[in-house]
Design an enzyme around this catalytic site. Structure first.
Site, PDB file in Angstrom:
ATOM      1  N   HIS A 148       0.829  -1.205   0.000  1.00  0.00           N
ATOM      2  CA  HIS A 148       0.000   0.000   0.000  1.00  0.00           C
ATOM      3  C   HIS A 148       0.867   1.261   0.000  1.00  0.00           C
ATOM      4  O   HIS A 148       2.067   1.225   0.321  1.00  0.00           O
ATOM      5  CB  HIS A 148      -0.909   0.011   1.225  1.00  0.00           C
ATOM      6  CG  HIS A 148      -0.143  -0.061   2.520  1.00  0.00           C
ATOM      7  ND1 HIS A 148       0.468   1.036   3.102  1.00  0.00           N
ATOM      8  CD2 HIS A 148       0.132  -1.112   3.323  1.00  0.00           C
ATOM      9  CE1 HIS A 148       1.075   0.675   4.209  1.00  0.00           C
ATOM     10  NE2 HIS A 148       0.892  -0.632   4.373  1.00  0.00           N
ATOM     11  N   GLU A 158      -2.373  -7.279   7.145  1.00  0.00           N
ATOM     12  CA  GLU A 158      -1.129  -7.213   7.920  1.00  0.00           C
ATOM     13  C   GLU A 158      -1.292  -7.998   9.215  1.00  0.00           C
ATOM     14  O   GLU A 158      -2.399  -8.427   9.577  1.00  0.00           O
ATOM     15  CB  GLU A 158      -0.771  -5.738   8.185  1.00  0.00           C
ATOM     16  CG  GLU A 158       0.552  -5.485   8.879  1.00  0.00           C
ATOM     17  CD  GLU A 158       1.758  -6.019   8.121  1.00  0.00           C
ATOM     18  OE1 GLU A 158       1.960  -7.257   8.185  1.00  0.00           O
ATOM     19  OE2 GLU A 158       2.483  -5.234   7.485  1.00  0.00           O
TER      20      GLU A 158
END
Length: 237
Positions: free
Chosen positions: A9, A85
């Site tokens: 990201h 994550e």
């Protein structure tokens, strides 16, 4: 031939502030992160990457990045909880200092099976999740070109997975996976069997003039010392 592209990201608020950013603490991309994702979109719009499937983590920083680059790939986004994550459980939304004061500072080296906080993951369970998820996705999209917009920890874990390294302990190496970088794995037939080949790691050619800075890392936050800044210094500062 299966092609796997992993995209981290863009720069998020959690990268420049010591915040434990799960679904609650994740405030999405910074203006710099948006610009990074837009640069990546413009790069991919030239047809460099002909993808068959676009998968993304639902965490806001990855979701926003995927939505920005989606027009270049012209594919629907498949959100997959398993490419998130490292899950931080009850520490979500706290500052690092608050989390360490309440749950204790993490010691992944000596206690790789200790969760970071209640309802969170340990190094061991995170690595297992990533391995199981990669296996599932690769099998589901065999001989396809797969793009996954995810996180630094997930990308780092792919090295342990493909190199078949132990996953219940941290490796004696470190990674610096940059925001919006591209990591490209390819499955090829060699030596009489299918092998994974790393074609590129940390490809940030699209950021040639805006770059990527070092993110805040958990070890920067020391409750007993002021030796580390709460926010990373820009180059030249």
């Amino acid at each position: 031939m299966t092609q796997l592209y992993l995209i981290r990201h863009g720069e998020s608020w959690a990268n420049v502030q010591p915040i434990m950013a799960g679904m609650q603490g994740d405030k999405g991309l910074t203006p710099r992160g948006v610009a990074q994702a837009e640069r990546l979109r413009d790069r991919l719009a030239h047809g460099e990457l002909q993808a068959d499937v676009l998968i993304a983590s639902p965490l806001p920083r990855a979701k926003q990045t995927a939505e920005i680059i989606q027009p270049a790939l012209k594919l629907p986004i498949i959100f997959d909880d398993d490419v998130q994550e490292f899950k931080i459980g009850a520490a979500d939304g706290m500052t690092n200092q608050e989390a360490w004061a309440k749950f204790g500072a993490p010691n992944f080296q000596d206690f790789p099976l200790r969760p970071i906080a209640p309802e969170g993951e340990s190094v061991g369970t995170f690595m297992l999740r990533v391995a199981q998820t990669l296996t599932r996705i690769i099998e589901a999209y065999e001989d396809k070109t797969i793009v996954i917009v995810c996180h630094g920890g997930v990308i780092d874990a792919t090295f342990l997975y493909f190199f078949q390294m132990p996953t219940f302990v941290l490796p004696p190496t470190d990674f610096h996976t940059c925001n919006t970088s591209i990591t490209h794995w390819e499955r090829v037939h060699r030596r009489g069997r299918q092998l994974w080949r790393l074609n590129s790691y940390n490809d940030i050619a699209h950021l040639h003039d805006i770059g990527a800075i070092e993110s805040v890392r958990w070890e920067y936050t020391d409750l007993t010392s002021d030796s580390h800044p709460a926010v990373p210094l820009r180059q030249g500062e």
